[in-house]
Design a protein around this motif. Structure first.
Motif, PDB file in Angstrom:
ATOM      1  N   THR A   1      38.884  43.497  33.862  1.00  0.00           N
ATOM      2  CA  THR A   1      38.114  44.417  33.027  1.00  0.00           C
ATOM      3  C   THR A   1      36.656  44.471  33.473  1.00  0.00           C
ATOM      4  O   THR A   1      35.996  45.503  33.322  1.00  0.00           O
ATOM      5  CB  THR A   1      38.172  43.995  31.552  1.00  0.00           C
ATOM      6  OG1 THR A   1      37.700  42.644  31.425  1.00  0.00           O
ATOM      7  CG2 THR A   1      39.607  44.071  31.023  1.00  0.00           C
ATOM      8  N   SER A   2      36.144  43.382  34.048  1.00  0.00           N
ATOM      9  CA  SER A   2      34.757  43.357  34.513  1.00  0.00           C
ATOM     10  C   SER A   2      34.534  44.249  35.721  1.00  0.00           C
ATOM     11  O   SER A   2      33.385  44.545  36.079  1.00  0.00           O
ATOM     12  CB  SER A   2      34.345  41.921  34.851  1.00  0.00           C
ATOM     13  OG  SER A   2      35.174  41.386  35.867  1.00  0.00           O
TER      14      SER A   2
ATOM     15  N   SER B   1      42.333  34.417  30.845  1.00  0.00           N
ATOM     16  CA  SER B   1      41.086  35.162  30.847  1.00  0.00           C
ATOM     17  C   SER B   1      40.208  34.499  31.894  1.00  0.00           C
ATOM     18  O   SER B   1      39.647  33.419  31.659  1.00  0.00           O
ATOM     19  CB  SER B   1      40.414  35.119  29.473  1.00  0.00           C
ATOM     20  OG  SER B   1      39.181  35.814  29.494  1.00  0.00           O
TER      21      SER B   1
ATOM     22  N   ALA C   1      39.414  39.639  28.091  1.00  0.00           N
ATOM     23  CA  ALA C   1      38.601  39.905  29.272  1.00  0.00           C
ATOM     24  C   ALA C   1      39.258  39.340  30.524  1.00  0.00           C
ATOM     25  O   ALA C   1      39.752  38.217  30.532  1.00  0.00           O
ATOM     26  CB  ALA C   1      37.214  39.280  29.102  1.00  0.00           C
ATOM     27  N   ASP C   2      39.302  40.144  31.572  1.00  0.00           N
ATOM     28  CA  ASP C   2      39.767  39.728  32.901  1.00  0.00           C
ATOM     29  C   ASP C   2      41.094  38.963  32.884  1.00  0.00           C
ATOM     30  O   ASP C   2      41.181  37.822  33.345  1.00  0.00           O
ATOM     31  CB  ASP C   2      38.694  38.876  33.591  1.00  0.00           C
ATOM     32  CG  ASP C   2      37.485  39.696  34.008  1.00  0.00           C
ATOM     33  OD1 ASP C   2      37.585  40.938  34.042  1.00  0.00           O
ATOM     34  OD2 ASP C   2      36.436  39.099  34.302  1.00  0.00           O
TER      35      ASP C   2
ATOM     36  N   HIS D   1      41.837  48.073  33.160  1.00  0.00           N
ATOM     37  CA  HIS D   1      42.236  48.330  31.782  1.00  0.00           C
ATOM     38  C   HIS D   1      42.759  47.090  31.074  1.00  0.00           C
ATOM     39  O   HIS D   1      43.237  47.177  29.950  1.00  0.00           O
ATOM     40  CB  HIS D   1      43.306  49.420  31.748  1.00  0.00           C
ATOM     41  CG  HIS D   1      42.833  50.722  32.304  1.00  0.00           C
ATOM     42  ND1 HIS D   1      43.691  51.670  32.852  1.00  0.00           N
ATOM     43  CD2 HIS D   1      41.585  51.254  32.416  1.00  0.00           C
ATOM     44  CE1 HIS D   1      42.990  52.704  33.266  1.00  0.00           C
ATOM     45  NE2 HIS D   1      41.714  52.483  33.020  1.00  0.00           N
ATOM     46  N   GLY D   2      42.700  45.940  31.739  1.00  0.00           N
ATOM     47  CA  GLY D   2      43.194  44.711  31.128  1.00  0.00           C
ATOM     48  C   GLY D   2      44.659  44.501  31.431  1.00  0.00           C
ATOM     49  O   GLY D   2      45.044  44.343  32.593  1.00  0.00           O
TER      50      GLY D   2
ATOM     51  N   SER E   1      48.067  50.179  27.534  1.00  0.00           N
ATOM     52  CA  SER E   1      47.280  49.049  28.009  1.00  0.00           C
ATOM     53  C   SER E   1      46.404  48.527  26.889  1.00  0.00           C
ATOM     54  O   SER E   1      46.211  49.184  25.860  1.00  0.00           O
ATOM     55  CB  SER E   1      46.426  49.455  29.215  1.00  0.00           C
ATOM     56  OG  SER E   1      45.486  50.453  28.840  1.00  0.00           O
TER      57      SER E   1
ATOM     58  N   ASP F   1      42.590  46.106  26.478  1.00  0.00           N
ATOM     59  CA  ASP F   1      41.508  45.318  27.057  1.00  0.00           C
ATOM     60  C   ASP F   1      41.017  44.267  26.065  1.00  0.00           C
ATOM     61  O   ASP F   1      39.867  43.824  26.123  1.00  0.00           O
ATOM     62  CB  ASP F   1      40.364  46.222  27.519  1.00  0.00           C
ATOM     63  CG  ASP F   1      39.756  47.038  26.377  1.00  0.00           C
ATOM     64  OD1 ASP F   1      40.217  46.901  25.218  1.00  0.00           O
ATOM     65  OD2 ASP F   1      38.817  47.817  26.637  1.00  0.00           O
TER      66      ASP F   1
END
Length: 356
Positions: A15-16, A66, A44-45, A20-21, A39, A41
């Motif tokens: 996401t960073s 994450s 995070a990541d 879209h996660g 999707s 989000d």
């Protein structure tokens, strides 16, 4: 939890970096094509995913790391329309930058790259992770002052027998064999196998017969072949094989950083994803499973293939191309093992694909 809607694919992304996660897709069994459904989000990541079952209901649960400085893991159910739904709480893992996770003996384990260790979290009846029950810290370093100044656990998984947990550490050039206590959720170091200094082991995959495994190195484009004794929990390195031709051309992309290794269901072929070279290598395996032979290298259908996954049927191979923001799929030739590009779908900052 998810109902039965045929085969589905789950795609992680950063996401960073605009991803879209977690993305859910339907899979066409005849063409291998992915049709994106939904999707989230929420996390995070979520760079790596794993599929399991809720102990209380048997429903499908999707687990995600994450990959952030704080480091966390979470569980998701999947609604009928494909929408991922958070189950329980997002749990801190007590380590930074988790890059991989796996299920073992009723627990969720994460490999924490930034801090260099493995975290254990119990899995509750609804499939959600509980608070961390333990963190096994790795120690050591390697000769590469930039990439190996300390430990960097990159992958953790249970061996086929279920008796052991193996963690691959890029920073210490080693694979650790651990015993997981299912009652307490504690992880005990059993043995550490040193590989050649500076190779930077990243991921490993077992041969389906369970007596050999293959460690893919990131800092050199090589594969380390090992013999595995599940009775004693002993890992024995046998030798290395290049995953690219020795005279390969980087095409202006700089060094090659292999990312993932996959073994065919019948144990005849092995594939690696190669970032920088942006290719998928094909290696053949003989009856001994100890002598991989590089047979071909084909384009990955994008740039910077971070992950490579074989679907449950063994007919389709999927590459998550992080920098080009797409997932490509390939039809596997059952005679040669060479994958032929069959299509792709846009997934920004794609990092992994799993099936469930």
């Amino acid at each position: 939890m998810s109902a039965d809607h045929g085969q589905r694919a789950f795609i992680g992304s950063f996401t960073s970096a605009g991803g879209h996660g977690i993305t859910v897709a339907d899979v066409d069994p005849d063409t291998g094509a992915l049709s994106l459904l939904a999707s989230t989000d929420t996390l995070a990541d979520p760079s790596f995913l794993a599929v399991g079952r809720a102990p209380g209901t048997g429903g499908t649960v999707l687990y995600a790391v994450s990959e952030t400085t704080d480091g966390a893991a979470a569980a998701f159910g999947v609604d009928a329309d494909g929408t991922p739904r958070l189950i329980g709480e997002v749990r801190p893992v007590g380590g930074s930058g988790p890059t991989h996770l796996a299920l073992a003996a009723g627990h969720l384990l994460t490999a924490d790259y930034g801090s260099g260790g493995v975290t254990v979290l119990p899995v509750r009846d609804d499939g959600s992770p509980g608070p961390a029950s333990g963190v096994l810290a790795h120690e050591g370093r390697g000769p590469d002052g930039e990439r190996q100044a300390g430990p960097h656990a990159h992958q953790v998984l249970a061996d086929p027998s279920g008796a052991w947990v193996l963690s691959v550490d890029l920073g210490t050039d080693s694979v650790r064999v651990c015993a997981l206590d299912p009652g307490t959720g504690s992880l005990r170091l059993h043995a550490e196998t040193r590989l050649r200094p500076g190779t930077g082991p990243r991921h490993l995959a077992f041969h389906p017969a369970g007596e050999h495994l293959y460690v893919l190195n990131e800092l050199e484009p090589t594969l380390t072949v090992c013999r595995w004794d599940a009775v004693g929990g002993v890992l024995e390195p046998l030798g290395e094989t290049p995953v690219l031709p020795l005279d390969h051309d980087e095409g202006g992309a700089g060094r090659t950083y292999p990312s993932e290794v996959v073994v065919s269901h019948d144990g005849r072929f092995l594939w690696t994803a190669n970032r920088g070279h942006d290719s998928i290598s094909v290696l053949t395996l003989d009856e001994t499973a100890e002598k991989p032979l590089l047979a071909a290298a084909v384009g990955c259908g994008g740039r910077w293939p971070r992950d490579l996954t074989l679907d449950p049927t063994g007919q389709w191979l999927y590459a998550a191309n992080e920098h080009s923001g797409n997932v490509s799929w390939f039809a596997v030739d059952g005679r040669t093992g060479v994958p032929a590009h069959a299509g792709s779908v846009e997934v920004p900052a794609a990092s992994c694909v799993v099936f469930g």
